[in-house]
Write an enzyme that holds these catalytic residues in place. Structure first.
Site, PDB file in Angstrom:
ATOM      1  N   GLY A   8       0.856  -1.196  -0.024  1.00 51.22           N
ATOM      2  CA  GLY A   8       0.168  -0.042   0.030  1.00 51.22           C
ATOM      3  C   GLY A   8       0.706   1.187   0.034  1.00 51.22           C
ATOM      4  O   GLY A   8       1.895   0.926  -0.282  1.00 51.22           O
ATOM      5  N   ASN A   9       0.136   2.459   0.344  1.00 49.63           N
ATOM      6  CA  ASN A   9       1.149   3.673   0.506  1.00 49.63           C
ATOM      7  C   ASN A   9       0.431   4.602   1.226  1.00 49.63           C
ATOM      8  O   ASN A   9      -0.690   4.105   2.027  1.00 49.63           O
ATOM      9  CB  ASN A   9       1.098   4.237  -0.905  1.00 49.63           C
ATOM     10  CG  ASN A   9      -0.150   4.676  -1.566  1.00 49.63           C
ATOM     11  OD1 ASN A   9      -0.745   5.513  -1.127  1.00 49.63           O
ATOM     12  ND2 ASN A   9      -0.568   4.074  -2.428  1.00 49.63           N
TER      13      ASN A   9
END
Ligand code: C5P
Length: 400
Positions: free
Chosen positions: A211-212
């Protein structure tokens, strides 16, 4: 300046149980600097007192053509005084009269004399609201240019449950404030807007993902602003901790890029504007392990494959839809944003660079440059709400 400061709101209340909620709304308008004049139908007087409404509005409240001291309550003057007319709650009876030109009380005479925008918040029992005549009449008055605030669903005074409740006063207030927000209001009224926001999470195994750090703040700010200006917003968001509630916003929560693309595909073609502010993961694991991966060897590799580029996929066949993308660049910012504009077939790229303090992920502020085929416009550091307003204003001015 507060949005409602000095605005003239003519508030007409008709005879439904939701009338008991109207003094709160009047008071809230007044507290925010608006001038409010209240009109009642005679049936509404059974549900809410004139004295209460006169006290909270700081104005006399009228329900008949003849005033208390033999004076004449002039419907034309009242109608021309108003910047906006709000009829809430709107009964089936008054609705039918508005649709068919029946003018047998002060509220209706004022309505028929008005030149300003009129908002109505219908409230009825379940079957009355569903009745074909009601639907027909709502469509009819909408076709005259009136603005319908659809009834909400929930517990009804009759004991039934379903659509028919007057929209909550705080949501009506948001819509009325949205109308006054700025001159672009009318341009966004009923425009269909698709917005992507937040990160995507790409599963590695049942407990891990790639993810980020995107928080979704920018996309949510654009959604809120567009909805306040009357647009009908579909907000497709990856996993974020933000909440948003507005009658004009449909929030679709997704996890992965593939899910985001599928959700967007359903509404993109019918959208007037699509704003892609999500930080979509560029790659996803080629295989998702069924079980939690054990830490057995010293090294491990995860094969990654490319995710669909949601913006590019949809904008390739964008028809009349205006497409806005975002770019976060660390070098050759303008040149990279310009090639993104062309490669992805966007109309506008909102560029932010990580070099600017206060810009980018997680912050409440952003410093952006609008990159189009014609020119580049740089803005100062602003709140994300202000950036949202700038983007929508620019789109309306340039493309509508
Ligand atoms: O290519 P890059 O990721 O820099 O492009 C950013 C723009 O493209 C953003 O508007 C982003 O929402 C959109 N995008 C997308 N799908 C992807 C990657 C980016 O919609 N897979």
């Amino acid at each position: 300046m507060p949005v409602l400061q000095g605005k003239k709101i003519l508030f007409a209340v008709t005879g439904g149980i939701a009338a008991y909620k109207t003094p709160h709304l009047v008071r809230s308008f007044i507290k925010q600097g608006a001038q409010v004049q209240v009109l009642l139908t005679e049936d509404a007087e059974a549900f809410v007192s004139k004295l209460t409404l006169a006290t909270v509005s700081n104005n006399p409240v009228y329900s008949t053509f003849q005033g208390d001291n033999g004076t004449w309550n002039n419907h034309v003057e009242l109608a021309l005084w108003a910047d906006i007319i709000l009829i809430a709650p709107l009964t089936a009876n008054t609705l039918a009269k508005m649709a068919h030109g029946i003018c047998d009380n002060l509220v209706l005479a004022t309505y028929f004399s008005a030149k300003c925008p009129v908002y109505v918040a219908p409230a009825m029992d379940l079957d009355m609201y569903q009745h074909p005549t009601t639907k027909y009449n709502l469509e009819k008055i909408a076709s005259f240019g009136n603005h319908i605030i659809p009834a909400a669903s929930g517990f009804l005074a009759s004991g039934l449950s379903g659509q028919g409740r007057m929209e909550e006063p705080e949501n009506i207030e948001k819509i009325i404030k949205g109308f006054f927000q700025n001159s672009e209001t009318l341009e966004w009224e009923d425009k269909k807007v698709l917005i992507t926001a937040g990160p995507t999470y790409e599963n590695i195994d049942p407990v891990r993902f790639i993810g980020n750090r995107s928080t979704g703040k920018m996309g949510f700010a654009i959604a809120q602003k567009a909805a306040e200006m009357g647009a009908k917003v579909t907000l497709v968001s990856g996993p974020v901790s933000l909440e948003i509630e507005h009658p004009n916003i449909e929030l679709i929560r997704v996890q992965t890029a593939d899910q985001m693309l599928t959700a967007c595909q359903k509404v993109f073609k019918a959208s007037d504007v699509a704003v892609f502010s999500a930080a979509v993961a560029d790659y996803k694991p080629a295989h998702i392990a069924d079980q939690k991966i054990k830490k057995s060897s010293e090294q491990m590799q995860i094969d990654l494959i490319k995710n669909p580029d949601i913006l590019k996929t949809l904008a390739a066949d964008k028809g009349e839809t205006i497409v806005v993308g975002f770019a976060l660049e660390t070098e050759n910012a303008i040149a990279n944003a310009q090639s993104k504009l062309n490669n992805k077939n966007a109309d506008l790229i909102v560029l932010n660079t990580l070099q600017d303090a206060g810009a980018g992920f997680g912050t409440d502020t952003n410093k952006v440059t609008f990159v189009t085929r014609e020119n580049n416009i740089s803005f100062d550091l602003k709140s994300k709400n202000e950036v949202a307003a700038d983007i929508l204003q620019f789109v309306a001015k340039t493309y509508f």
